[in-house]
Design a protein around this motif. Structure first.
Motif, PDB file in Angstrom:
ATOM      1  N   PRO A   1       0.835  -1.204   0.000  1.00  0.00           N
ATOM      2  CA  PRO A   1       0.000   0.000   0.000  1.00  0.00           C
ATOM      3  C   PRO A   1       0.872   1.258   0.000  1.00  0.00           C
ATOM      4  CG  PRO A   1       0.043  -0.992   2.187  1.00  0.00           C
ATOM      5  CD  PRO A   1       0.779  -1.934   1.285  1.00  0.00           C
ATOM      6  N   ASP A   2       0.422   2.282  -0.695  1.00  0.00           N
ATOM      7  CA  ASP A   2       1.175   3.540  -0.699  1.00  0.00           C
ATOM      8  C   ASP A   2       1.248   4.124   0.698  1.00  0.00           C
ATOM      9  OD1 ASP A   2       1.650   3.410  -3.420  1.00  0.00           O
ATOM     10  OD2 ASP A   2      -0.171   4.520  -3.931  1.00  0.00           O
ATOM     11  N   ARG A   3       0.123   4.030   1.435  1.00  0.00           N
ATOM     12  CA  ARG A   3       0.066   4.574   2.797  1.00  0.00           C
ATOM     13  C   ARG A   3      -0.538   3.518   3.717  1.00  0.00           C
ATOM     14  NH1 ARG A   3      -3.935   9.334   1.694  1.00  0.00           N
ATOM     15  NH2 ARG A   3      -4.881   7.536   0.621  1.00  0.00           N
ATOM     16  N   LEU A   4       0.170   3.217   4.786  1.00  0.00           N
ATOM     17  CA  LEU A   4      -0.302   2.241   5.760  1.00  0.00           C
ATOM     18  C   LEU A   4      -0.382   2.898   7.130  1.00  0.00           C
ATOM     19  CD1 LEU A   4      -1.022  -0.688   6.636  1.00  0.00           C
ATOM     20  CD2 LEU A   4       1.435  -1.068   6.978  1.00  0.00           C
ATOM     21  N   VAL A   5      -1.560   2.818   7.745  1.00  0.00           N
ATOM     22  CA  VAL A   5      -1.743   3.297   9.112  1.00  0.00           C
ATOM     23  C   VAL A   5      -1.706   2.093  10.036  1.00  0.00           C
ATOM     24  CG1 VAL A   5      -3.231   4.569  10.706  1.00  0.00           C
ATOM     25  CG2 VAL A   5      -3.181   5.192   8.276  1.00  0.00           C
ATOM     26  N   VAL A   6      -0.836   2.135  11.032  1.00  0.00           N
ATOM     27  CA  VAL A   6      -0.687   1.037  11.988  1.00  0.00           C
ATOM     28  C   VAL A   6      -1.204   1.517  13.342  1.00  0.00           C
ATOM     29  CG1 VAL A   6       0.909  -0.515  13.151  1.00  0.00           C
ATOM     30  CG2 VAL A   6       1.324   0.140  10.768  1.00  0.00           C
ATOM     31  N   VAL A   7      -2.203   0.834  13.865  1.00  0.00           N
ATOM     32  CA  VAL A   7      -2.767   1.189  15.168  1.00  0.00           C
ATOM     33  C   VAL A   7      -2.269   0.166  16.182  1.00  0.00           C
ATOM     34  CG1 VAL A   7      -4.867   1.577  16.496  1.00  0.00           C
ATOM     35  CG2 VAL A   7      -4.802   2.166  14.053  1.00  0.00           C
ATOM     36  N   GLY A   8      -1.502   0.628  17.157  1.00  0.00           N
ATOM     37  CA  GLY A   8      -0.949  -0.268  18.174  1.00  0.00           C
ATOM     38  C   GLY A   8       0.523   0.020  18.396  1.00  0.00           C
ATOM     39  N   GLY A   9       1.043  -0.463  19.517  1.00  0.00           N
ATOM     40  CA  GLY A   9       2.434  -0.186  19.847  1.00  0.00           C
ATOM     41  C   GLY A   9       3.226  -1.401  20.268  1.00  0.00           C
ATOM     42  N   GLY A  10       2.663  -2.602  20.070  1.00  0.00           N
ATOM     43  CA  GLY A  10       3.340  -3.816  20.491  1.00  0.00           C
ATOM     44  C   GLY A  10       4.223  -4.408  19.410  1.00  0.00           C
ATOM     45  N   VAL A  11       4.508  -5.693  19.553  1.00  0.00           N
ATOM     46  CA  VAL A  11       5.460  -6.358  18.663  1.00  0.00           C
ATOM     47  C   VAL A  11       4.959  -6.377  17.221  1.00  0.00           C
ATOM     48  CG1 VAL A  11       6.604  -8.541  18.147  1.00  0.00           C
ATOM     49  CG2 VAL A  11       6.407  -7.772  20.522  1.00  0.00           C
ATOM     50  N   VAL A  12       3.708  -6.772  17.007  1.00  0.00           N
ATOM     51  CA  VAL A  12       3.179  -6.833  15.638  1.00  0.00           C
ATOM     52  C   VAL A  12       3.215  -5.454  14.998  1.00  0.00           C
ATOM     53  CG1 VAL A  12       1.122  -7.281  14.253  1.00  0.00           C
ATOM     54  CG2 VAL A  12       1.762  -8.863  16.076  1.00  0.00           C
ATOM     55  N   ALA A  13       2.799  -4.438  15.731  1.00  0.00           N
ATOM     56  CA  ALA A  13       2.796  -3.079  15.188  1.00  0.00           C
ATOM     57  C   ALA A  13       4.203  -2.639  14.806  1.00  0.00           C
ATOM     58  CB  ALA A  13       2.203  -2.113  16.213  1.00  0.00           C
ATOM     59  N   ALA A  14       5.169  -2.854  15.690  1.00  0.00           N
ATOM     60  CA  ALA A  14       6.538  -2.404  15.429  1.00  0.00           C
ATOM     61  C   ALA A  14       7.162  -3.173  14.266  1.00  0.00           C
ATOM     62  CB  ALA A  14       7.385  -2.562  16.691  1.00  0.00           C
ATOM     63  N   GLU A  15       6.963  -4.499  14.237  1.00  0.00           N
ATOM     64  CA  GLU A  15       7.566  -5.294  13.162  1.00  0.00           C
ATOM     65  C   GLU A  15       6.931  -4.990  11.809  1.00  0.00           C
ATOM     66  OE1 GLU A  15       9.320  -9.246  15.434  1.00  0.00           O
ATOM     67  OE2 GLU A  15       7.527  -9.446  14.182  1.00  0.00           O
ATOM     68  N   MET A  16       5.612  -4.903  11.762  1.00  0.00           N
ATOM     69  CA  MET A  16       4.962  -4.661  10.473  1.00  0.00           C
ATOM     70  C   MET A  16       5.182  -3.236   9.973  1.00  0.00           C
ATOM     71  SD  MET A  16       3.789  -7.477   9.295  1.00  0.00           S
ATOM     72  CE  MET A  16       5.428  -7.992   9.841  1.00  0.00           C
ATOM     73  N   ALA A  17       5.306  -2.275  10.881  1.00  0.00           N
ATOM     74  CA  ALA A  17       5.684  -0.923  10.463  1.00  0.00           C
ATOM     75  C   ALA A  17       7.062  -0.946   9.821  1.00  0.00           C
ATOM     76  CB  ALA A  17       5.660   0.027  11.662  1.00  0.00           C
ATOM     77  N   THR A  18       7.983  -1.691  10.408  1.00  0.00           N
ATOM     78  CA  THR A  18       9.343  -1.813   9.860  1.00  0.00           C
ATOM     79  C   THR A  18       9.316  -2.466   8.481  1.00  0.00           C
ATOM     80  OG1 THR A  18      10.294  -2.010  12.088  1.00  0.00           O
ATOM     81  CG2 THR A  18      11.615  -2.842  10.255  1.00  0.00           C
ATOM     82  N   ALA A  19       8.583  -3.567   8.358  1.00  0.00           N
ATOM     83  CA  ALA A  19       8.575  -4.319   7.100  1.00  0.00           C
ATOM     84  C   ALA A  19       7.960  -3.524   5.962  1.00  0.00           C
ATOM     85  CB  ALA A  19       7.822  -5.634   7.290  1.00  0.00           C
ATOM     86  N   TRP A  20       6.777  -2.988   6.187  1.00  0.00           N
ATOM     87  CA  TRP A  20       6.080  -2.321   5.082  1.00  0.00           C
ATOM     88  C   TRP A  20       6.681  -0.974   4.737  1.00  0.00           C
ATOM     89  CZ3 TRP A  20       3.425  -5.018   1.821  1.00  0.00           C
ATOM     90  CH2 TRP A  20       2.891  -6.227   2.222  1.00  0.00           C
ATOM     91  N   GLN A  21       7.294  -0.306   5.725  1.00  0.00           N
ATOM     92  CA  GLN A  21       8.031   0.913   5.391  1.00  0.00           C
ATOM     93  C   GLN A  21       9.189   0.576   4.462  1.00  0.00           C
ATOM     94  OE1 GLN A  21      10.676   2.845   8.328  1.00  0.00           O
ATOM     95  NE2 GLN A  21       9.470   4.697   7.969  1.00  0.00           N
ATOM     96  N   ALA A  22       9.915  -0.503   4.764  1.00  0.00           N
ATOM     97  CA  ALA A  22      11.047  -0.897   3.924  1.00  0.00           C
ATOM     98  C   ALA A  22      10.596  -1.293   2.524  1.00  0.00           C
ATOM     99  CB  ALA A  22      11.802  -2.054   4.574  1.00  0.00           C
ATOM    100  N   LEU A  23       9.379  -1.809   2.399  1.00  0.00           N
ATOM    101  CA  LEU A  23       8.865  -2.213   1.095  1.00  0.00           C
ATOM    102  C   LEU A  23       8.290  -1.052   0.292  1.00  0.00           C
ATOM    103  CD1 LEU A  23       7.187  -5.575   2.120  1.00  0.00           C
ATOM    104  CD2 LEU A  23       9.090  -5.307   0.513  1.00  0.00           C
TER     105      LEU A  23
END
Length: 483
Positions: A178-200
């Protein structure tokens, strides 16, 4: 309705994920007959929607980031990731969401697989109905093990259901960036998926209701990861409470409304807001338990008040991580086998063969963000709340000789929490590139309750990141970097 076909086994396992597989492995090794019931894919959440696909997405991102910090490599890796290749690599690791290999392994153990929805129908009884309408009634001579895991928990918010949000499953299995991804949450899934999709290639906005990422770890961990995400272009907002989600017709852009009236727009929204046990429709009420509840257990993983029902892995809420669930499964399988053999001498004392003691004192966790985070045992605040007379010893990891060789401008931090009365390590937390591989040594120190004076004789190789151990011990001895 067709009459159920009845079968009898020594053990019936509900759920064929990594936890259920390990219960099967231990029970079959003891010569017990086993039936396994699975409503989805054999291999479970970890194999297809969690551990494996998420790490397949994250590894290229972290490898590129590390390479950019090494002279002679950084100029070769300045372009974007090949998103199509990364997603194809992810698909390979999840076997394109086919479970033939996992089924082959299960068959090799001699266990019998029943595909369908399994529900308890009284003590030691499990009713199974397949999608084709076949019905079986399984009776367990010795034990039923509930290994059904958890699913993503979504909050009750106006517009959320119709907005078709991502959960962890969609975040790890999506086939488009997605061009823009909003991640709601601050735990492990939120941090890891923010890292992955930002890099992509996504522009990522992270909305954290609390004051920082990864709040269950030492505060410096979330600070390091938020700083890194921000430096790479993400928008990380703390104290951000979501009040509604708007998406017309469930397609197109999505608007996330915040408390106070502000809003954030994205092409997809991921809610990573916790987990809930998959026990809502497995017949708990037929054995006097509350549907949808976490299942309390003793250290042999037997459900409180029962002599035949076990709850292993996430469903008992002791430690929601695959490796801990597999550890519990090995304990539970051994305990089931011993009881089936009439062994009255179960080793349920502390660190006994039939006691899941590590779930209390030495739970390891790695968060595969960039930088990585890892911890085992207690944080300093947890140690104090537990009544320990403790000292926190801190270390800037850039002071370790191996850090500069690992990456130019290495940034990281380590904390060792020491029990001052016993002079043993209660917990270790690390954040920085490559530190996940340091965690097992910390786990051994915590689980083994290795005295500080003995740790002095565990010499770290030079020049590696593991020299952090020497620097932490020196700081403890000298009384520097302590709280």
């Amino acid at each position: 309705m067709t009459r159920a076909v009845e079968h009898e086994y020594d053990v019936v396992v509900l759920g064929a994920g990594p936890v259920g597989e390990n219960v099967v492995d231990r029970a079959r090794a003891a010569g017990l007959s086993v039936a396994v019931v699975e409503s989805e894919l054999v291999g479970g959440e970890c194999s297809y929607w969690a551990c494996m696909p998420s790490k397949a997405l994250l590894r290229p991102a972290i490898a590129r980031s590390d390479a950019r910090k090494v002279p002679g490599l950084r100029q070769l890796v300045q372009g974007p990731l090949d998103a199509a290749a990364v997603l194809a690599h992810r698909d390979y690791y999840v076997s394109d969401w086919k479970d033939d290999g996992a089924v082959g392994w299960l068959d090799s153990t001699g266990a019998h697989l029943y595909r369908g929805h399994g529900r308890l129908s009284g003590p030691r009884r499990v009713a199974v109905e397949s999608s084709e309408g076949e019905r079986h009634l399984l009776t367990a001579r010795h034990a039923v093990a509930v290994c059904t895991g958890t699913r993503a928990a979504l909050p009750e918010l106006p517009g959320l259901t119709g907005a078709r949000p991502w959960t962890s499953r969609e975040a790890t299995s999506a086939h488009r960036v997605p061009d823009r991804l909003v991640v709601v949450g601050g735990g492990v899934v939120a941090a890891e998926m923010a890292t992955a999709w930002q890099a992509l290639g996504s522009h990522v906005t992270v909305l954290v209701r609390g004051q920082g990422l990864l709040p269950r770890m030492e505060p410096f961990v979330g600070e390091h990861i938020a700083d890194a995400l921000t430096e790479r272009g993400a928008d990380v907002r703390t104290g951000a409470s979501v009040t509604a989600v708007v998406r017309d017709g469930g397609t197109g852009p999505v608007t996330v409304v915040l408390e106070g009236g502000d809003h954030v727009e994205g092409d997809e929204v991921l809610f990573a807001t916790g987990r809930t046990p998959r026990t809502e429709d497995i017949g708990l009420e037929t054995v006097g338990l509350e549907p949808g509840s976490w299942l309390p257990v003793d250290d042999s993983l037997r459900v409180t008040g029962s002599d035949w029902l076990y709850a292993v892995g996430d469903v008992n809420h002791r430690a929601l991580m695959t490796h801990q669930g597999k550890y519990q499964a090995r304990i539970a399988g051994a305990a089931i086998a011993a009881r089936a053999a009439g062994d009255s001498g179960l080793e349920t004392d502390r660190w006994g063969a039939h006691a899941a003691t590590a779930d209390h004192a030495a739970v390891p966790q790695v968060v595969f963000t960039d930088p990585e985070a890892a911890s085992v045992g207690l944080s300093f605040a947890e140690a104090e709340r537990a009544g320990h007379r403790a000292r926190a010893v801190d270390l800037d990891l850039s002071a370790v000789a191996g850090a500069g060789l690992y990456a130019d401008g290495y940034r990281g931090h380590a904390r060792m929490v020491v029990d001052l009365d016993r002079e043993t390590v209660l917990g270790v937390t690390l954040v920085g590139p490559g530190i996940g591989e340091l965690l097992h040594s910390a786990t051994i120190a915590v689980a083994g309750e290795v005295p500080i004076d003995r740790l002095w004789h565990a010499v770290p190789a030079y020049p590696t990141l593991s020299e952090a151990w020497l620097r932490l011990l020196e700081a403890y001895r000298d009384g520097t970097g302590t709280s």
